[in-house]
Design a protein around this motif. Structure first.
Motif, PDB file in Angstrom:
ATOM      1  N   LEU A 117     -35.415 -40.545 -18.820  1.00 44.30           N
ATOM      2  CA  LEU A 117     -36.740 -40.129 -18.381  1.00 44.30           C
ATOM      3  C   LEU A 117     -37.084 -38.793 -19.034  1.00 44.30           C
ATOM      4  O   LEU A 117     -36.189 -38.013 -19.368  1.00 44.30           O
ATOM      5  CB  LEU A 117     -36.775 -39.962 -16.858  1.00 44.30           C
ATOM      6  CG  LEU A 117     -36.344 -41.165 -16.016  1.00 44.30           C
ATOM      7  CD1 LEU A 117     -36.220 -40.776 -14.552  1.00 44.30           C
ATOM      8  CD2 LEU A 117     -37.330 -42.291 -16.183  1.00 44.30           C
ATOM      9  N   TYR A 118     -38.374 -38.539 -19.177  1.00 43.84           N
ATOM     10  CA  TYR A 118     -38.815 -37.227 -19.645  1.00 43.84           C
ATOM     11  C   TYR A 118     -39.521 -36.559 -18.475  1.00 43.84           C
ATOM     12  O   TYR A 118     -40.553 -37.043 -17.999  1.00 43.84           O
ATOM     13  CB  TYR A 118     -39.747 -37.350 -20.855  1.00 43.84           C
ATOM     14  CG  TYR A 118     -39.895 -36.037 -21.593  1.00 43.84           C
ATOM     15  CD1 TYR A 118     -38.819 -35.505 -22.291  1.00 43.84           C
ATOM     16  CD2 TYR A 118     -41.079 -35.329 -21.565  1.00 43.84           C
ATOM     17  CE1 TYR A 118     -38.932 -34.290 -22.958  1.00 43.84           C
ATOM     18  CE2 TYR A 118     -41.208 -34.123 -22.230  1.00 43.84           C
ATOM     19  CZ  TYR A 118     -40.121 -33.602 -22.932  1.00 43.84           C
ATOM     20  OH  TYR A 118     -40.230 -32.399 -23.588  1.00 43.84           O
ATOM     21  N   VAL A 119     -38.930 -35.469 -17.988  1.00 45.53           N
ATOM     22  CA  VAL A 119     -39.440 -34.783 -16.803  1.00 45.53           C
ATOM     23  C   VAL A 119     -40.144 -33.499 -17.246  1.00 45.53           C
ATOM     24  O   VAL A 119     -39.617 -32.735 -18.059  1.00 45.53           O
ATOM     25  CB  VAL A 119     -38.297 -34.475 -15.814  1.00 45.53           C
ATOM     26  CG1 VAL A 119     -38.807 -33.653 -14.631  1.00 45.53           C
ATOM     27  CG2 VAL A 119     -37.647 -35.771 -15.331  1.00 45.53           C
ATOM     28  N   CYS A 120     -41.337 -33.296 -16.695  1.00 48.12           N
ATOM     29  CA  CYS A 120     -42.160 -32.136 -17.030  1.00 48.12           C
ATOM     30  C   CYS A 120     -42.462 -31.331 -15.774  1.00 48.12           C
ATOM     31  O   CYS A 120     -42.337 -31.833 -14.656  1.00 48.12           O
ATOM     32  CB  CYS A 120     -43.475 -32.602 -17.657  1.00 48.12           C
ATOM     33  SG  CYS A 120     -43.259 -33.636 -19.116  1.00 48.12           S
ATOM     34  N   THR A 121     -42.907 -30.088 -15.990  1.00 46.64           N
ATOM     35  CA  THR A 121     -43.271 -29.212 -14.884  1.00 46.64           C
ATOM     36  C   THR A 121     -44.749 -28.878 -14.985  1.00 46.64           C
ATOM     37  O   THR A 121     -45.230 -28.485 -16.055  1.00 46.64           O
ATOM     38  CB  THR A 121     -42.444 -27.911 -14.919  1.00 46.64           C
ATOM     39  OG1 THR A 121     -41.053 -28.250 -14.927  1.00 46.64           O
ATOM     40  CG2 THR A 121     -42.740 -27.032 -13.711  1.00 46.64           C
ATOM     41  N   ASN A 122     -45.481 -29.064 -13.877  1.00 47.26           N
ATOM     42  CA  ASN A 122     -46.898 -28.695 -13.805  1.00 47.26           C
ATOM     43  C   ASN A 122     -47.041 -27.181 -13.757  1.00 47.26           C
ATOM     44  O   ASN A 122     -46.075 -26.456 -13.488  1.00 47.26           O
ATOM     45  CB  ASN A 122     -47.541 -29.285 -12.541  1.00 47.26           C
ATOM     46  CG  ASN A 122     -47.766 -30.765 -12.649  1.00 47.26           C
ATOM     47  OD1 ASN A 122     -48.290 -31.260 -13.633  1.00 47.26           O
ATOM     48  ND2 ASN A 122     -47.358 -31.493 -11.613  1.00 47.26           N
ATOM     49  N   GLU A 123     -48.258 -26.699 -13.946  1.00 41.27           N
ATOM     50  CA  GLU A 123     -48.531 -25.257 -13.871  1.00 41.27           C
ATOM     51  C   GLU A 123     -48.184 -24.674 -12.505  1.00 41.27           C
ATOM     52  O   GLU A 123     -47.806 -23.525 -12.399  1.00 41.27           O
ATOM     53  CB  GLU A 123     -50.003 -24.978 -14.193  1.00 41.27           C
ATOM     54  CG  GLU A 123     -50.324 -25.168 -15.661  1.00 41.27           C
ATOM     55  CD  GLU A 123     -51.775 -24.881 -15.986  1.00 41.27           C
ATOM     56  OE1 GLU A 123     -52.475 -24.252 -15.150  1.00 41.27           O
ATOM     57  OE2 GLU A 123     -52.208 -25.293 -17.070  1.00 41.27           O
ATOM     58  N   ASP A 124     -48.294 -25.499 -11.452  1.00 42.46           N
ATOM     59  CA  ASP A 124     -47.977 -25.008 -10.109  1.00 42.46           C
ATOM     60  C   ASP A 124     -46.482 -25.061  -9.803  1.00 42.46           C
ATOM     61  O   ASP A 124     -46.055 -24.740  -8.704  1.00 42.46           O
ATOM     62  CB  ASP A 124     -48.770 -25.778  -9.048  1.00 42.46           C
ATOM     63  CG  ASP A 124     -48.372 -27.242  -8.945  1.00 42.46           C
ATOM     64  OD1 ASP A 124     -47.445 -27.691  -9.664  1.00 42.46           O
ATOM     65  OD2 ASP A 124     -48.987 -27.963  -8.127  1.00 42.46           O
ATOM     66  N   GLY A 125     -45.669 -25.472 -10.775  1.00 45.30           N
ATOM     67  CA  GLY A 125     -44.221 -25.496 -10.594  1.00 45.30           C
ATOM     68  C   GLY A 125     -43.655 -26.824 -10.119  1.00 45.30           C
ATOM     69  O   GLY A 125     -42.441 -26.999 -10.085  1.00 45.30           O
ATOM     70  N   THR A 126     -44.511 -27.768  -9.736  1.00 43.40           N
ATOM     71  CA  THR A 126     -44.016 -29.081  -9.322  1.00 43.40           C
ATOM     72  C   THR A 126     -43.625 -29.893 -10.547  1.00 43.40           C
ATOM     73  O   THR A 126     -44.172 -29.713 -11.631  1.00 43.40           O
ATOM     74  CB  THR A 126     -45.070 -29.857  -8.506  1.00 43.40           C
ATOM     75  OG1 THR A 126     -46.241 -30.034  -9.318  1.00 43.40           O
ATOM     76  CG2 THR A 126     -45.418 -29.140  -7.217  1.00 43.40           C
ATOM     77  N   MET A 127     -42.680 -30.782 -10.356  1.00 44.69           N
ATOM     78  CA  MET A 127     -42.198 -31.606 -11.468  1.00 44.69           C
ATOM     79  C   MET A 127     -42.722 -33.023 -11.344  1.00 44.69           C
ATOM     80  O   MET A 127     -43.027 -33.483 -10.248  1.00 44.69           O
ATOM     81  CB  MET A 127     -40.674 -31.630 -11.492  1.00 44.69           C
ATOM     82  CG  MET A 127     -40.048 -30.327 -11.865  1.00 44.69           C
ATOM     83  SD  MET A 127     -38.256 -30.474 -11.949  1.00 44.69           S
ATOM     84  CE  MET A 127     -37.916 -29.218 -13.161  1.00 44.69           C
ATOM     85  N   TYR A 128     -42.786 -33.706 -12.482  1.00 43.11           N
ATOM     86  CA  TYR A 128     -43.183 -35.111 -12.504  1.00 43.11           C
ATOM     87  C   TYR A 128     -42.477 -35.815 -13.655  1.00 43.11           C
ATOM     88  O   TYR A 128     -42.020 -35.176 -14.614  1.00 43.11           O
ATOM     89  CB  TYR A 128     -44.701 -35.258 -12.628  1.00 43.11           C
ATOM     90  CG  TYR A 128     -45.268 -34.752 -13.936  1.00 43.11           C
ATOM     91  CD1 TYR A 128     -45.453 -35.611 -15.025  1.00 43.11           C
ATOM     92  CD2 TYR A 128     -45.623 -33.411 -14.088  1.00 43.11           C
ATOM     93  CE1 TYR A 128     -45.979 -35.152 -16.222  1.00 43.11           C
ATOM     94  CE2 TYR A 128     -46.148 -32.949 -15.281  1.00 43.11           C
ATOM     95  CZ  TYR A 128     -46.319 -33.820 -16.348  1.00 43.11           C
ATOM     96  OH  TYR A 128     -46.827 -33.362 -17.523  1.00 43.11           O
TER      97      TYR A 128
END
Length: 191
Positions: free
Chosen positions: A138-149
């Motif tokens: 999987l490729y996991v990213c972090t949003n600007e608010d710090g949450t991951m997806y």
């Protein structure tokens, strides 16, 4: 001589509105193929780490809970770039009872706050006693608010090349081989 490594990706669900617009071109739900080409200098020093990012581990456990419970809303909260519905989740989960022994192995992604993630888990199929070992990338990213997806959308060519290079790393190949052997052992123990 290039050795081809194939990872099945059992990816994702609905579009997350906070996903960056920098993705395009190559779908990640298919098969990722890596070769034994030389690993660029910038990725050689990054060890494959097990369960090193607690927030990422929580994200992955939430992902598997959503899959197990056929919860499209929870799924869409953690996965971006897929149009998963309850019906699709039910179809995927038709033969699955549970996901167990989940471990997240990570290497840094191309940008800060991103991770190339290999998730080892054992799937408990209905009417089968022995859980089946599996590994997904999987490729996991972090949003600007710090949450991951989890990004299950299309990735650009540069990022796809980076992921393929990381997948050719010796530690990753060993993880793949160990998982394959565990699956063979499980199948031999429980036809």
């Amino acid at each position: 001589m290039a050795v081809i490594i194939v990872l099945l990706i059992a990816l994702m669900g609905k579009n997350n509105t906070s996903v960056p617009d920098e993705t395009a071109a190559v779908p990640t739900e298919d098969i990722i193929v890596g070769t034994t080409e030389a690993v660029p200098e910038e990725t050689e020093d990054y060890e494959l780490k097990k369960d090193a990012v607690p927030q990422l581990n929580t994200l992955i456990h939430t992902y598997f809970e959503a899959m197990k419970n056929c919860d499209a809303e929870a799924y869409s909260n953690v996965v971006a770039g897929d149009d998963m519905t309850v019906e699709k989740l039910q179809k995927k989960g038709e033969y699955i009872e549970d996901y167990q022994n989940i471990s997240c192995y990570t290497k840094p992604g191309m940008t800060e706050g991103t991770y190339v993630t290999y998730v080892y888990y054992e799937v408990k199929f209905r009417n089968v006693e022995t859980p089946g070992p599996a590994l997904i990338q999987l490729y996991v990213c972090t949003n600007e608010d710090g949450t991951m997806y989890i990004n299950s959308g299309a990735l650009d060519t540069e990022l796809t090349g980076y992921i393929n290079t990381v997948s050719s790393d010796e530690q990753v190949r060993t993880l793949i081989a160990d998982t394959d052997q565990k699956m063979k052992d499980a199948m031999a123990a429980d036809e």
